[in-house]
Design a protein around this motif. Structure first.
Motif, mmCIF file in Angstrom:
data_model
loop_
_atom_site.group_PDB
_atom_site.id
_atom_site.type_symbol
_atom_site.label_atom_id
_atom_site.label_comp_id
_atom_site.label_asym_id
_atom_site.label_seq_id
_atom_site.Cartn_x
_atom_site.Cartn_y
_atom_site.Cartn_z
ATOM 1 N N THR A 249 0.824 -1.206 0.000
ATOM 2 C CA THR A 249 0.000 0.000 0.000
ATOM 3 C C THR A 249 0.859 1.256 0.000
ATOM 4 N N HIS A 256 3.894 0.961 2.547
ATOM 5 C CA HIS A 256 3.624 0.080 3.678
ATOM 6 C C HIS A 256 3.248 -1.310 3.184
ATOM 7 N N GLU A 258 0.800 -4.528 4.386
ATOM 8 C CA GLU A 258 -0.276 -4.949 5.285
ATOM 9 C C GLU A 258 -0.551 -6.436 5.124
ATOM 10 N N TRP A 260 -3.619 -9.220 5.869
ATOM 11 C CA TRP A 260 -5.008 -9.493 6.214
ATOM 12 C C TRP A 260 -5.145 -10.992 6.413
ATOM 13 N N LYS A 269 -7.841 -7.354 9.126
ATOM 14 C CA LYS A 269 -6.496 -6.794 9.195
ATOM 15 C C LYS A 269 -5.790 -7.262 10.447
ATOM 16 N N ASP A 275 1.658 -4.178 10.301
ATOM 17 C CA ASP A 275 1.649 -3.077 9.341
ATOM 18 C C ASP A 275 3.032 -2.434 9.383
#
Length: 637
Positions: A249, A256, A258, A260, A269, A275
């Motif tokens: 992202t 970043h 992430e 999920w 998340k 993160d």
């Protein structure tokens, strides 16, 4: 471990010429030893032969594989005609899809199905085979863009029927994506879905094509801006055998990553600790890839980066999901006085393909630790070459927390001879479980790439297990009486545990088809090296994604798997793992051939000795008969 010091044989081993030496024996000694002694001596010789150690070599087999068809852009792999042999998907002339079907006669890959886009102003930028409508036949997804790159990525799916593609039978998605989509199994029905962000919607979207009808819905409860070019992945990151979702992202403070997690069929998340931002010194980042880098059964995040704009300082970092620590496992890319660094290529009108900084992973030497292929640029020049990065024990303080690192093999002549390389990836050319190399380089004569195939002549008798997990939508009752082998399935997770030659626990894991965008070039199967341990695999685990609302894990275990085998897993029915079937195909090891040669040699030698003994005995009998006859006539006188 087998030793040759058998009872009754140890007395034949001499010690006058060094430890384990065997003294030369005269014919008289051979004859006096008798058959049992001869056999024991030969076994001792065989055990002490200087068998070759692990030696890696490459052999150019391009002409043998492709003949005159060694050109185009390798875009994907898959068993299109369900013959249990992997075919190669090529992009040619920017708007043509060519499938090179594997054959048993040279050239081993022949162009058969061909699809040409009708609009001349569109170009193909990616290919993702899969069964998108659930009929257990392979379809082909094409990512297309306009030649001037002024619009987003459109998706066209050509539907497979009776192992062919019809240029007139296709579906165009009604929404275009901001970047190439990720193909995954979002709802756990073992039918691939299409994931990405579309214009005018801040939430990522899923497109499902069951029955060839488009169904669109929001994928995640989050407004995130995806980084372009992304390196999303659909792979198990918490060792529960259910694929999670990894996203690249773009945030106000930079790039970043992430995670999920899929805990009950729905993606949520992960905690804030998952993160993470890019390494602090990274000026350019490449494509994230995932592998069980240190052989602990856990997938790690590998990220190639440049610490400066010119990539003079190129680094590969390793990160454990959930940790904020980036540990370098490759740095200081310098060979003599020449500095090498990562390279990326932007799309242009002449070359519509975008090749970000990336590495492709595979266990080249079958030691159980994934190696890598990377395209590097001579910083002081313009030449780009593909290099093999071997996964070796760490010898630097910076990688001590990992225990492993990449080592560049600078001196591989056949690989070094390919100049202006663009892409390099692994591929099992001969379906023997040994990963070979495919390299694309620029052709000065035209805009097409030239394909080079390099066979991996790895001499050590290491072992492997090759696993492919199918969709399991059907088993023996497939529609249209098709065999279900020709389907690329994203999301399954494979792990094994066994004991190595020293008795220590050894395991490794891998995800099947976890990435699909930007020429991920992942194979539709998983090859896991076992090293030189010829033991049976104690446990082999296979897990598949779970459907929404399902908390139980869909995982099955097989025991006592034979090394050097290919396992085709059919998870049918999906919710009854105990009913899943596995078809086992064996690939004989080199030691089988060596043993056969040694056995034949021993038999021939014993026959020769027996023949000599028989001949000697016959001569003695004749001599004795003559003497007897002479004595008879002498007495008669």
């Amino acid at each position: 471990m087998v030793t040759c010091r058998k009872a009754g044989c140890t007395g034949l081993l001499g010690d006058g010429a060094g430890a384990g030496a065997i003294p030369p024996l005269s014919l008289r000694v051979w004859l006096a030893m008798g058959p049992a002694g001869i056999i024991c001596h030969l076994l001792a010789v065989l055990c002490l032969l200087p068998w070759r150690s692990a030696v890696s070599g490459l052999q150019d087999v391009t002409a043998e594989l492709f003949g005159s068809e060694a050109w185009g852009t390798v875009a994907a792999f898959g068993d299109f005609n369900a013959d249990k042999q992997t075919d190669i998907f090529l992009i040619r002339s920017k708007n043509q899809l060519i499938i090179l079907l594997a054959d048993v006669k040279t050239p081993y890959y022949k162009p058969k199905p061909k699809v040409v886009l009708q609009q001349n102003d569109l170009v193909i930028t990616n290919v993702v085979p899969g069964d998108y409508d659930g009929d257990s036949q392979m379809d082909v997804l094409l990512a297309v863009r306009s030649k001037d790159h002024s619009d987003n990525t459109s998706i066209v799916i050509f539907w497979g029927s009776n192992q062919t593609l019809d240029s007139k039978l296709f579906t165009s998605l009604k929404h275009s994506f901001l970047d190439e989509p990720l193909v995954l199994d979002f709802n756990g029905d073992m039918i691939p879905d299409i994931f990405g962000t579309i214009k005018g919607n801040t939430k990522p979207q899923i497109c499902s094509l069951i029955g060839r009808n488009q169904t669109w819905y929001s994928a995640l409860d989050s407004d995130v801006q995806m980084y372009i070019p992304h390196s999303h992945a659909f792979i198990d990151l918490n060792k529960d055998f259910t694929a999670d979702l990894f996203l690249t992202t773009k945030e106000p403070d930079g790039i970043h990553f992430e995670i999920w997690e899929n805990k009950d069929g729905n993606f949520s998340k992960a905690p804030a600790s998952y993160d993470m931002s890019k390494p602090s010194n990274a000026k350019k980042i490449g494509q994230s890839v995932f592998a069980d880098f240190d052989g602990d059964g856990q997938q790690e995040h590998l990220l190639p980066v440049c610490a400066d704009e010119d990539c003079r300082e190129s680094i590969i970092y390793r990160n454990m999901p959930g940790s904020e620590q980036w540990i370098p496992v490759l740095s200081y890319l310098k060979n003599g006085d020449t500095v090498w660094g990562f390279t990326s290529q932007e799309s242009t009108a002449l070359q519509p393909f975008q090749f970000p900084i990336t590495i492709h992973l595979g266990d080249f030497n079958m030691d159980g630790f994934p190696d890598a292929l990377a395209v590097l640029k001579n910083i002081s020049g313009s030449n780009t070459q593909a290099f093999l990065l071997e996964n070796v024990p760490c010898n630097d303080a910076s990688c001590k927390p990992v225990g492993r690192m990449f080592k560049v093999l600078w001196e591989l002549s056949d690989l070094n001879g390919i100049k202006n390389a663009v892409v390099a990836t692994f591929f099992d050319i001969y379906e023997d479980g040994i990963l070979d190399l495919l390299v694309l380089n620029k052709n000065k004569e035209n805009s097409e790439f030239t394909i080079h195939a390099l066979r991996n002549n790895f001499d050590a008798d290491a072992y492997f297990v090759k696993v492919i997990v199918l969709s399991g939508l059907c088993s023996n009752d497939c529609p249209h009486k098709v065999t279900p082998f020709g389907v690329n399935q994203p999301g399954p997770y494979i792990m094994y545990t066994t004991a190595d030659a020293n008795g220590y626990l050894k395991n490794a894991s891998a995800g099947q088809l976890s990435q699909s965008a930007h020429f991920a070039l992942q194979l539709p199967y998983v090859v896991l090296g076992l090293g030189r341990s010829a033991n049976f695999l104690d446990h082999l685990y296979v897990g598949i994604p779970r459907p929404q609302g399902e908390k139980s894990i869909r995982k099955q275990e097989w025991t006592a798997i034979i090394p050097n085998s290919q396992l085709i897993v059919i998870p049918y029915p999906h919710n009854s793992p105990k009913s899943w079937s596995a078809k086992l195909y064996l690939t004989p090891s080199n030691i089988v051939l060596l043993t056969a040669i040694a056995l034949i040699g021993v038999c021939v030698f014993i026959l020769a000795i027996i023949g000599i003994l028989h001949w000697q005995e016959k001569k003695a009998d004749d001599r004795e008969k003559r003497q007897e006859a002479h004595r008879f006539h002498f007495d008669a006188m």
